[in-house]
Design an enzyme around this catalytic site. Structure first.
Site, mmCIF file in Angstrom:
data_model
loop_
_atom_site.group_PDB
_atom_site.id
_atom_site.type_symbol
_atom_site.label_atom_id
_atom_site.label_comp_id
_atom_site.label_asym_id
_atom_site.label_seq_id
_atom_site.Cartn_x
_atom_site.Cartn_y
_atom_site.Cartn_z
ATOM 1 N N LYS A 86 25.004 36.580 21.655
ATOM 2 C CA LYS A 86 23.957 37.802 21.525
ATOM 3 C C LYS A 86 22.867 37.406 20.703
ATOM 4 O O LYS A 86 21.759 37.874 20.655
ATOM 5 C CB LYS A 86 24.772 38.951 21.094
ATOM 6 C CG LYS A 86 25.623 39.553 22.051
ATOM 7 C CD LYS A 86 24.607 40.162 23.242
ATOM 8 C CE LYS A 86 25.564 40.957 24.321
ATOM 9 N NZ LYS A 86 24.755 41.175 25.453
ATOM 10 N N TYR A 97 30.834 35.957 21.628
ATOM 11 C CA TYR A 97 30.063 37.090 22.034
ATOM 12 C C TYR A 97 28.828 37.302 20.961
ATOM 13 O O TYR A 97 27.669 37.441 21.392
ATOM 14 C CB TYR A 97 30.976 38.358 21.998
ATOM 15 C CG TYR A 97 30.190 39.490 22.437
ATOM 16 C CD1 TYR A 97 29.923 39.870 23.753
ATOM 17 C CD2 TYR A 97 29.871 40.331 21.460
ATOM 18 C CE1 TYR A 97 29.297 40.986 23.948
ATOM 19 C CE2 TYR A 97 29.141 41.914 21.743
ATOM 20 C CZ TYR A 97 28.999 42.176 23.182
ATOM 21 O OH TYR A 97 28.506 43.014 23.669
#
Length: 301
Positions: free
Chosen positions: A170, A166
């Protein structure tokens, strides 16, 4: 007159949580909105058009104008079709908000290839897929005030220890956002990122943990509190703002700093030997990097 009157927007991940709050806020300010959500579970399984249809119906029942979509944003060709369909359905295409996401957490030494690929595919590839096709449409339809608004995360900006997939996705989105800001500004596009904090189904696993209360009773962390700066970025007033990250939530809207040279050592001769480099790096840099981040444990009392 509402600040987004006449504007058109496509919002992904808009069937729940922050994406839904953003879609409702854009519509409340006059935008015509395509509510896109594949209706998957938190870890990316399944497919359900219901969430997008529900949010679109809420907007229409409230006097706004919205259309539902359930495109799989990991499908490059399908995203191209979605951009074309959105422009035709909405009567234009001014704003692209990439807010869709899934979670498959785990420490890096335990993470499977499948969990890595799934998160990268939805967050980073999905953002690219829609951005690529939106950019092509904007390039062919020059003269508008276009906005690319991508969702990043403090997980990436600070490095959440149990979210390597993640966090990587991002931070990749930040780089993509900055690249687009430089590449597309001549076509009327302004490209920025939002780093939100809010209580959603993606934070349910950490409710009651740490110092942050992610429960539904904490109004400061309501998804609706993330929406106002997104509305601003979507408006024509934000033309001056490009290539930046905005933090939103918990009662705060913050302009994050872009990477800059913090400290520098320069060799008079233009070359370095190892012993001198060692000494200069420690004397000049060490004090600057010894700072806590949000994932550091407080010292024992």
């Amino acid at each position: 007159m509402s600040v987004l009157e006449g504007r058109t927007a496509l919002v992904t991940g808009a069937g729940r949580g922050i994406g839904a709050a953003v879609a409702r806020a854009l519509a409340a300010e006059g935008a015509t909105v395509m509510v896109s959500d594949a209706g998957v579970s938190v870890d990316g399984d399944g497919h359900d058009a219901g969430p997008a249809e529900t949010v679109a119906a809420q907007i229409n029942d409230s006097g706004g104008k919205a259309f539902a979509d359930a495109t799989d944003i990991t499908d490059f060709a399908a995203c191209g079709d979605l951009i074309t369909r959105a422009a035709e359905t909405l009567g234009g295409f001014d704003v692209m908000v990439n807010a869709a996401g899934i979670l498959r957490d785990g420490m890096v030494f335990k993470m499977s290839e499948q969990d890595w690929d799934a998160v990268i595919s939805v967050h980073l590839k999905g953002t690219f897929n829609l951005t690529r096709h939106a950019a092509a449409w904007w390039r062919e339809n020059r003269g508008g005030q276009y906005r690319l608004i991508n969702f990043t995360s403090m997980s990436g900006l600070q490095g959440a220890p149990s979210q390597p997939n993640y966090a990587a996705a991002k931070m990749g989105i930040v780089g993509l956002t900055f690249s687009c800001a430089n590449a597309l500004k001549g076509y009327g596009v302004r490209s920025n990122a939002i780093a939100p904090i809010a209580g959603t189904r993606m934070t349910q696993g950490i409710k009651g943990g740490g110092s942050m209360d992610y429960s539904d009773s904490n109004a400061r962390l309501a998804p609706d509190n993330v929406a106002p700066p997104v509305v601003y970025l979507a408006s024509e007033q934000s033309e001056w703002l490009n290539r930046r990250v905005i933090f939103a939530g918990n009662g705060r809207i913050s302009l994050m700093s872009n990477p800059v040279v913090e400290r520098e050592i320069v060799s008079a001769s233009g070359t370095w030997d190892v012993p001198t480099a060692f000494a200069e790096i420690e004397s000049s840099f060490k004090e600057a990097v010894l700072w806590p981040n949000i994932f550091d444990k407080p010292p024992a009392q």
